[in-house]
Structure formats: structure tokens, C-alpha cells
Design a protein around this motif. Structure first.
Motif, mmCIF file in Angstrom:
data_model
loop_
_atom_site.group_PDB
_atom_site.id
_atom_site.type_symbol
_atom_site.label_atom_id
_atom_site.label_comp_id
_atom_site.label_asym_id
_atom_site.label_seq_id
_atom_site.Cartn_x
_atom_site.Cartn_y
_atom_site.Cartn_z
ATOM 1 N N HIS A 101 0.833 -1.199 0.000
ATOM 2 C CA HIS A 101 0.000 0.000 0.000
ATOM 3 C C HIS A 101 0.870 1.253 0.000
ATOM 4 C CE1 HIS A 101 -2.841 3.049 1.528
ATOM 5 N NE2 HIS A 101 -3.621 2.427 0.668
ATOM 6 N N THR A 102 1.977 1.214 0.707
ATOM 7 C CA THR A 102 2.895 2.347 0.755
ATOM 8 C C THR A 102 3.395 2.693 -0.637
ATOM 9 O OG1 THR A 102 3.594 1.684 2.958
ATOM 10 C CG2 THR A 102 5.040 3.201 1.772
ATOM 11 N N PHE A 103 3.770 1.686 -1.409
ATOM 12 C CA PHE A 103 4.255 1.927 -2.765
ATOM 13 C C PHE A 103 3.108 2.374 -3.665
ATOM 14 C CE2 PHE A 103 5.753 0.755 -7.010
ATOM 15 C CZ PHE A 103 6.929 1.480 -7.019
ATOM 16 N N TYR A 104 1.946 1.771 -3.508
ATOM 17 C CA TYR A 104 0.788 2.140 -4.334
ATOM 18 C C TYR A 104 0.472 3.632 -4.194
ATOM 19 C CZ TYR A 104 -4.076 3.034 -5.320
ATOM 20 O OH TYR A 104 -5.228 3.613 -5.763
ATOM 21 N N LYS A 105 0.549 4.151 -2.978
ATOM 22 C CA LYS A 105 0.198 5.557 -2.749
ATOM 23 C C LYS A 105 1.054 6.495 -3.588
ATOM 24 C CE LYS A 105 0.487 5.652 1.721
ATOM 25 N NZ LYS A 105 0.431 6.056 3.130
ATOM 26 N N GLN A 106 2.283 6.098 -3.883
ATOM 27 C CA GLN A 106 3.162 6.939 -4.700
ATOM 28 C C GLN A 106 2.677 7.058 -6.142
ATOM 29 O OE1 GLN A 106 7.284 5.801 -4.533
ATOM 30 N NE2 GLN A 106 7.073 5.099 -2.432
ATOM 31 N N PHE A 107 1.928 6.073 -6.613
ATOM 32 C CA PHE A 107 1.534 6.021 -8.021
ATOM 33 C C PHE A 107 0.032 6.171 -8.251
ATOM 34 C CE2 PHE A 107 5.683 4.153 -7.891
ATOM 35 C CZ PHE A 107 6.282 4.763 -8.980
ATOM 36 N N ARG A 108 -0.688 6.460 -7.198
ATOM 37 C CA ARG A 108 -2.142 6.627 -7.319
ATOM 38 C C ARG A 108 -2.476 7.684 -8.359
ATOM 39 N NH1 ARG A 108 -4.524 6.541 -1.649
ATOM 40 N NH2 ARG A 108 -2.848 8.026 -1.398
ATOM 41 N N SER A 109 -1.670 8.738 -8.453
ATOM 42 C CA SER A 109 -1.938 9.831 -9.380
ATOM 43 C C SER A 109 -1.834 9.414 -10.848
ATOM 44 C CB SER A 109 -0.977 10.993 -9.112
ATOM 45 O OG SER A 109 0.357 10.592 -9.368
ATOM 46 N N LEU A 110 -1.248 8.249 -11.131
ATOM 47 C CA LEU A 110 -1.137 7.782 -12.516
ATOM 48 C C LEU A 110 -2.414 7.108 -13.002
ATOM 49 C CD1 LEU A 110 2.479 6.296 -12.557
ATOM 50 C CD2 LEU A 110 1.701 8.499 -13.447
ATOM 51 N N GLY A 111 -3.414 7.043 -12.153
ATOM 52 C CA GLY A 111 -4.691 6.472 -12.562
ATOM 53 C C GLY A 111 -4.852 5.005 -12.234
ATOM 54 N N PHE A 112 -4.000 4.470 -11.379
ATOM 55 C CA PHE A 112 -4.148 3.081 -10.968
ATOM 56 C C PHE A 112 -5.377 2.920 -10.085
ATOM 57 C CE2 PHE A 112 0.471 3.100 -11.740
ATOM 58 C CZ PHE A 112 0.518 2.060 -12.649
ATOM 59 N N THR A 113 -5.954 1.750 -10.114
ATOM 60 C CA THR A 113 -7.109 1.438 -9.291
ATOM 61 C C THR A 113 -6.698 0.485 -8.189
ATOM 62 O OG1 THR A 113 -8.569 1.699 -11.176
ATOM 63 C CG2 THR A 113 -9.439 0.476 -9.308
ATOM 64 N N GLU A 114 -7.152 0.768 -7.001
ATOM 65 C CA GLU A 114 -6.862 -0.080 -5.845
ATOM 66 C C GLU A 114 -8.068 -0.987 -5.605
ATOM 67 O OE1 GLU A 114 -5.757 0.537 -1.138
ATOM 68 O OE2 GLU A 114 -6.452 2.228 -2.332
ATOM 69 N N LEU A 115 -7.826 -2.274 -5.577
ATOM 70 C CA LEU A 115 -8.889 -3.233 -5.294
ATOM 71 C C LEU A 115 -8.625 -3.905 -3.960
ATOM 72 C CD1 LEU A 115 -9.242 -5.068 -8.727
ATOM 73 C CD2 LEU A 115 -10.721 -3.292 -7.799
ATOM 74 N N HIS A 116 -9.637 -4.015 -3.167
ATOM 75 C CA HIS A 116 -9.523 -4.749 -1.914
ATOM 76 C C HIS A 116 -10.056 -6.150 -2.170
ATOM 77 C CE1 HIS A 116 -8.352 -1.277 0.437
ATOM 78 N NE2 HIS A 116 -9.176 -0.606 -0.341
ATOM 79 N N ILE A 117 -9.205 -7.136 -2.010
ATOM 80 C CA ILE A 117 -9.558 -8.520 -2.311
ATOM 81 C C ILE A 117 -9.946 -9.233 -1.027
ATOM 82 C CG2 ILE A 117 -8.724 -10.701 -3.254
ATOM 83 C CD1 ILE A 117 -6.745 -9.014 -4.903
#
Length: 113
Positions: free
Chosen positions: A63-79
Motif C-alpha cells: 500500500h505504501t508503494f501504491y500511494k506513490q503512483f495513485r496519481s497515474l490512474g491506478f485502481t486499488e482493489l480490496h480482495i
């Protein structure tokens, strides 16, 4: 989202997963009754993000790494999974360094557990 819904999705994985990320991915997928369809791999987080973009696939990252790239339009899915998702953290220091009393005390507390 249930993990089984990702059955037909292409995945990017790490070539070497020192934090157990690949092992976690395979455990989640195995629990949902399938093996992930890996189409590419990378050596580090930045390479993995590039592979996801280049190959139109999905991956799991911290999640820490994901937060850095959220602005690129990635989608976060909770599985939904029955596997506890815990990220290990490590305390590191230079062996012969002169630590402050607070840092030394904190280190001693952690080492005593």
C-alpha cells in the motif's frame, strides 16, 4: 471483490520477491482455486509498475508503494481473502554507529521482545 474474479486476468510478478509478495499472491490465488496467469516479471517496484502499464496487466504491491503512483490512474482493489495481510518491517542501524540514547533505548526494547 473475491479473489476468484481475477482468474482470467494477466499478472505481473516480481522476478525475486524478498518480501514474500509472490508467495502471498500465489497463496491468495490458490485459495480461490486458480494459479495466476503471469505474463511478465520485474526486479523491483518501479519495474513492476512499468510492466503493469506496458502489458496492461495487474499486480499486487504494498500500500505504501501504491500511494506513490495513485496519481497515474491506478485502481486499488480490496480482495476478500482469509489470509492475513501483514507487511513485515525491519529495524536497521549501522553496527558501530553511535546511536542517540532514544534510538538505543528503542532498539533495546525491540530486541528484548
Amino acid at each position: 471483490m473475491e479473489a476468484g474474479e481475477l482468474k482470467n486476468e494477466p499478472f505481473a510478478v516480481y522476478n525475486v520477491s524478498t518480501n514474500g509478495t509472490n508467495r502471498l499472491l500465489y497463496a491468495i490465488c490458490d485459495g480461490a482455486g486458480f494459479r495466476p496467469k503471469t505474463v511478465t516479471a520485474a526486479y523491483n517496484d518501479y519495474g513492476l509498475i512499468n510492466e503493469v502499464i506496458s502489458n496492461h496487466c495487474i499486480s499486487i504491491v504494498s500500500h505504501t508503494f501504491y500511494k506513490q503512483f495513485r496519481s497515474l490512474g491506478f485502481t486499488e482493489l480490496h480482495i476478500a481473502t482469509n489470509i492475513p495481510l501483514i507487511q513485515k518491517i525491519y529495524l536497521v542501524w549501522v553496527r558501530d554507529a553511535n546511536l542517540s540514547p532514544v534510538a538505543r533505548g528503542f532498539r533495546e526494547i525491540l530486541l528484548s521482545k
